[in-house]
Motif scaffolding. Structure first.
Motif, PDB file in Angstrom:
ATOM      1  N   ASP A  59       0.633  -1.249   0.073  1.00  0.00           N
ATOM      2  CA  ASP A  59       0.060   0.041   0.038  1.00  0.00           C
ATOM      3  C   ASP A  59       0.652   1.294  -0.046  1.00  0.00           C
ATOM      4  OD1 ASP A  59      -2.582  -1.449   2.070  1.00  0.00           O
ATOM      5  OD2 ASP A  59      -2.071  -1.568   0.084  1.00  0.00           O
ATOM      6  N   SER A  60       2.170   1.295   0.507  1.00  0.00           N
ATOM      7  CA  SER A  60       2.778   2.305   0.862  1.00  0.00           C
ATOM      8  C   SER A  60       3.373   2.815  -0.386  1.00  0.00           C
ATOM      9  CB  SER A  60       4.101   2.255   1.836  1.00  0.00           C
ATOM     10  OG  SER A  60       4.595   1.104   1.445  1.00  0.00           O
ATOM     11  N   VAL A  61       3.644   1.975  -1.560  1.00  0.00           N
ATOM     12  CA  VAL A  61       4.078   2.179  -2.849  1.00  0.00           C
ATOM     13  C   VAL A  61       3.188   2.528  -3.811  1.00  0.00           C
ATOM     14  CG1 VAL A  61       6.344   1.347  -1.907  1.00  0.00           C
ATOM     15  CG2 VAL A  61       4.978   0.035  -3.479  1.00  0.00           C
ATOM     16  N   ASP A  87      11.384   5.439   2.088  1.00  0.00           N
ATOM     17  CA  ASP A  87      11.702   4.254   0.971  1.00  0.00           C
ATOM     18  C   ASP A  87      13.023   3.900   1.394  1.00  0.00           C
ATOM     19  OD1 ASP A  87       9.551   6.221  -1.343  1.00  0.00           O
ATOM     20  OD2 ASP A  87       8.961   4.281  -0.159  1.00  0.00           O
ATOM     21  N   THR A  88      13.716   4.616   2.242  1.00  0.00           N
ATOM     22  CA  THR A  88      15.025   4.320   2.337  1.00  0.00           C
ATOM     23  C   THR A  88      15.203   2.773   2.889  1.00  0.00           C
ATOM     24  OG1 THR A  88      16.060   6.359   2.484  1.00  0.00           O
ATOM     25  CG2 THR A  88      17.504   4.766   3.527  1.00  0.00           C
ATOM     26  N   ALA A  89      15.914   1.963   2.258  1.00  0.00           N
ATOM     27  CA  ALA A  89      16.089   0.635   2.745  1.00  0.00           C
ATOM     28  C   ALA A  89      16.750  -0.079   1.822  1.00  0.00           C
ATOM     29  CB  ALA A  89      14.663  -0.124   2.703  1.00  0.00           C
ATOM     30  N   VAL A  90      17.332  -1.372   2.441  1.00  0.00           N
ATOM     31  CA  VAL A  90      18.132  -2.189   1.301  1.00  0.00           C
ATOM     32  C   VAL A  90      17.077  -2.901   0.579  1.00  0.00           C
ATOM     33  CG1 VAL A  90      19.591  -4.208   1.005  1.00  0.00           C
ATOM     34  CG2 VAL A  90      20.175  -2.354   2.858  1.00  0.00           C
ATOM     35  N   VAL A 116      19.088   1.810  -1.414  1.00  0.00           N
ATOM     36  CA  VAL A 116      18.469   2.960  -1.843  1.00  0.00           C
ATOM     37  C   VAL A 116      18.433   3.894  -0.719  1.00  0.00           C
ATOM     38  CG1 VAL A 116      16.239   3.750  -2.740  1.00  0.00           C
ATOM     39  CG2 VAL A 116      17.180   1.623  -3.543  1.00  0.00           C
ATOM     40  N   THR A 117      18.807   5.185  -0.787  1.00  0.00           N
ATOM     41  CA  THR A 117      18.691   6.165   0.187  1.00  0.00           C
ATOM     42  C   THR A 117      17.998   7.472  -0.499  1.00  0.00           C
ATOM     43  OG1 THR A 117      20.994   5.244   1.229  1.00  0.00           O
ATOM     44  CG2 THR A 117      20.052   7.363   1.800  1.00  0.00           C
ATOM     45  N   VAL A 118      17.021   7.797   0.365  1.00  0.00           N
ATOM     46  CA  VAL A 118      16.273   8.991  -0.238  1.00  0.00           C
ATOM     47  C   VAL A 118      16.362  10.141   1.059  1.00  0.00           C
ATOM     48  CG1 VAL A 118      14.113   9.908  -0.546  1.00  0.00           C
ATOM     49  CG2 VAL A 118      14.494   7.596  -1.107  1.00  0.00           C
ATOM     50  N   SER A 119      17.197  11.181   0.522  1.00  0.00           N
ATOM     51  CA  SER A 119      17.354  12.157   1.532  1.00  0.00           C
ATOM     52  C   SER A 119      16.198  13.305   1.457  1.00  0.00           C
ATOM     53  CB  SER A 119      18.683  12.955   1.195  1.00  0.00           C
ATOM     54  OG  SER A 119      18.498  13.656   0.010  1.00  0.00           O
ATOM     55  N   SER A 120      16.102  14.144   2.595  1.00  0.00           N
ATOM     56  CA  SER A 120      14.813  14.705   2.795  1.00  0.00           C
ATOM     57  C   SER A 120      15.542  16.460   2.386  1.00  0.00           C
ATOM     58  CB  SER A 120      14.263  14.873   4.113  1.00  0.00           C
ATOM     59  OG  SER A 120      15.461  14.970   5.016  1.00  0.00           O
TER      60      SER A 120
END
Length: 120
Positions: A59-61, A87-90, A116-120
């Motif tokens: 649901d989150s994606v 969404d940051t995770a391996v 995957v790293t998502v910066s704010s």
């Protein structure tokens, strides 16, 4: 054997694509999918796709991620748009497949994971 590639660092709102290719004595691939594990959390299903076009999304994606596969290349892609810091995770790819030398057994394999790293 599954080889994952792609991923990386992106700002919130950006896009990334991760891909995963299966290789070996593969006769057929049933389901391919992507899971992820964020720091301090359990691994969760992100999206999966069957041998046809049936897909499942967390649901989150939904509405932001798109899973697709290239059967001829035994490859699955995950296009990630409108990325969020959460969404940051391996990200790990998964495939369930049969091989020529043992077609009656359904194998379950995992890729090595890609960050995957998502910066704010």
């Amino acid at each position: 054997q599954l080889q994952a590639y792609g991923g990386g660092l992106v700002q919130a709102g950006g896009s990334l694509r991760v891909s995963c290719a299966a290789s070996g004595d593969i006769r057929s691939i049933n389901t391919m999918g992507w899971y992820r594990r964020a720091p301090g959390k359990e691994r969760e299903l992100v999206a999966s796709i069957s041998g046809g076009t049936s897909t499942i999304y967390a649901d989150s994606v939904k509405g932001r991620f798109t899973i697709s596969r290239e059967n001829a290349k035994s490859t699955v892609h995950l296009q990630m748009d409108q990325l969020k810091p959460e969404d940051t995770a391996v990200y790990y790819c998964n495939a369930r497949y049969r091989i020529y030398s043992d077609p009656g057994f359904l194998h379950d394999a995992w890729g090595q994971g890609t960050q995957v790293t998502v910066s704010s």
